[in-house]
Write a protein that holds these residues in place. Structure first.
Motif, mmCIF file in Angstrom:
data_model
loop_
_atom_site.group_PDB
_atom_site.id
_atom_site.type_symbol
_atom_site.label_atom_id
_atom_site.label_comp_id
_atom_site.label_asym_id
_atom_site.label_seq_id
_atom_site.Cartn_x
_atom_site.Cartn_y
_atom_site.Cartn_z
ATOM 1 N N SER A 26 38.776 42.993 41.855
ATOM 2 C CA SER A 26 39.224 44.852 41.010
ATOM 3 C C SER A 26 39.331 45.483 41.956
ATOM 4 O O SER A 26 40.026 45.336 43.308
ATOM 5 C CB SER A 26 37.683 44.587 41.124
ATOM 6 N N GLU A 27 39.622 46.759 41.304
ATOM 7 C CA GLU A 27 40.355 47.717 41.825
ATOM 8 C C GLU A 27 39.203 48.448 43.096
ATOM 9 O O GLU A 27 39.863 48.966 43.575
ATOM 10 C CB GLU A 27 40.291 49.063 40.364
ATOM 11 N N LYS A 30 39.811 46.701 45.683
ATOM 12 C CA LYS A 30 41.022 47.446 46.510
ATOM 13 C C LYS A 30 40.263 48.446 47.202
ATOM 14 O O LYS A 30 41.165 48.645 48.316
ATOM 15 C CB LYS A 30 42.578 47.312 45.795
ATOM 16 N N HIS A 31 39.809 49.476 46.418
ATOM 17 C CA HIS A 31 39.890 50.636 46.906
ATOM 18 C C HIS A 31 38.866 51.061 48.561
ATOM 19 O O HIS A 31 38.832 51.510 49.056
ATOM 20 C CB HIS A 31 38.912 52.020 45.790
#
Length: 414
Positions: A26-27, A30-31
């Protein structure tokens, strides 16, 4: 031709199916990975370097061996604290001496277990005490050093009352330890966090522990310079261990061959659960045919899930004494049971605070950063080499003879 086309079509379909079954990160994941791996801190780790997320803290200790036979001797080196002031160093030494001297040796007419304690300089002190009440001629020797603001303890044993060689060893070693200003510039020697040990020894075995603050995540690194490779590779032992301890009930997240510090290695990444929580365990170890100080055996273990470490209280100073006291002096260190406050209830085990994707991404970033420092191992001095030059008188006499010899040429006439 049709069969060949059908074969390639099946391959493409199979690859697409495999990609579809892989869970994309998911974003948020990744963050999180970017935050942990973008600005990493470099640590000096033995003869090498390692990059860890900036918020992680930790340290370790090492045991140095002099000689590889049955008559070898050894010294433990441990960093007790960083940012230590002279006042805290003095208070720690006084507390240590008081705690050890308070115990009596009931096998030797109740004399104190502390045999001697003296301050050589404001930044160094030496302790000698009985190892136990059962062995009257076995002593523990400790050298406590304040190197800049780093508190370092050296510890070794002597047997049969033969204390002089051990005292000489500790004195020599105490002059071979320096503070590291930058891990990349640690130079030759075994680095132990903020210090580097430039001792010519034969074997070194060390353990390091790192973790984020108040987290369930922990990284352990074990280093053994001359240990031969295990006859059974990691993937074989993983199957055996999981069959015994997990009865084969685990998730094989990833396994295979990798490169660790430019050496062949393997990794095994698994997850397992019980009725209350889930845990993950990542293990990697390297293999080499020619063990040496510059090619040590290294084992990395990253765990997440289970018990969470206690949060760090910045207002509570780090203990510099209690956890390294000899066992006999630690008895009675705490209050009696009837005077202790009620313990808070034990925290329930937790699931990993990192997702599988986050844990594997951090794991990969850490392992890829491990490298051996250039010039980390200095050659041993030649025992037959005599570095003694001429004395001042000899040098003056040699110069006089040379001057007279040169002057004799100018006095000659054709």
């Amino acid at each position: 031709m049709r069969q060949l086309i059908l074969f390639f079509a099946c391959l493409v379909l199979g690859s697409l199916t495999g990609c579809a079954s892989f869970k994309q990160p998911s974003e948020q994941e990744k963050h999180n990975v970017s935050e942990m791996t973008t600005d990493m801190r470099t640590w000096a780790l033995g003869r090498g370097l390692i990059d860890l997320p900036a918020s992680w803290t930790g340290g370790g200790d090492v045991k140095l061996y002099y000689g590889l036979g049955a008559d070898h001797s050894s010294v433990e080196v441990c960093v007790l604290g960083e940012g230590v002031t002279q006042e805290r160093f003095d208070a720690a030494l006084n507390e240590r001496a008081r705690r050890i001297a308070a115990i009596k040796n009931d096998e030797m007419n109740d004399i104190p277990m502390l045999v001697s304690a003296w301050r050589e300089t404001p930044h160094s002190a030496t302790f000698q005490y009985f190892e136990s009440t059962e062995l009257p001629d076995t002593f523990m020797h400790e050298s406590h050093l304040l190197i800049d603001d780093v508190y370092v303890m050296l510890r070794a044993q002597s047997y049969n009352g033969n204390t002089a060689p051990v005292e000489a060893r500790l004195l020599k070693l105490s002059k071979e330890i320096f503070k590291v200003t930058a891990p990349q510039n640690a130079g030759a020697g075994f680095a132990l966090g903020p210090i580097v040990i430039r001792s010519h020894h034969d074997q070194e075995i060390a353990s390091f522990d790192f973790s984020p603050p108040a987290s369930d995540v922990a990284l352990n690194v074990y280093i053994n310079a001359l240990s031969p490779d295990d006859e059974e590779r990691l993937h074989v032992r993983t199957k055996k261990d999981t069959q015994i301890f997990l009865v084969g009930d685990y998730e094989n997240l990833r396994a295979g061959k990798i490169t660790l510090a430019d050496m062949q290695a393997e990794e095994s990444l698994i997850g397992f659960s019980d009725d209350t929580h889930r845990q993950i365990l990542f293990v990697s170890e390297n293999y080499r045919d020619n063990p040496s100080l510059s090619r040590p055996a290294m084992s990395f273990r990253l765990s997440a899930g289970g018990r969470r470490s206690e949060p760090f209280d910045p207002d509570e100073p780090e203990d510099l004494v209690r956890w390294t006291l000899p066992e006999f002096a630690n008895k009675g260190y705490e209050l009696p049971l009837w005077q202790r406050p009620d313990r808070p209830p034990r925290a329930e085990p937790v699931n990993p605070s990192l997702t599988d994707y986050e844990a594997m991404a951090v794991w990969d970033a850490i392992l890829k950063s491990v490298r051996i420092r250039y010039g980390a191992v200095a050659p041993k001095p030649d025992p037959w080499f005599n570095p003694r030059g001429p004395t001042r008188e000899e040098a003056a006499e040699n110069k006089r003879i040379l001057d007279e010899f040169i002057a004799s040429f100018s006095e000659r006439k054709p």
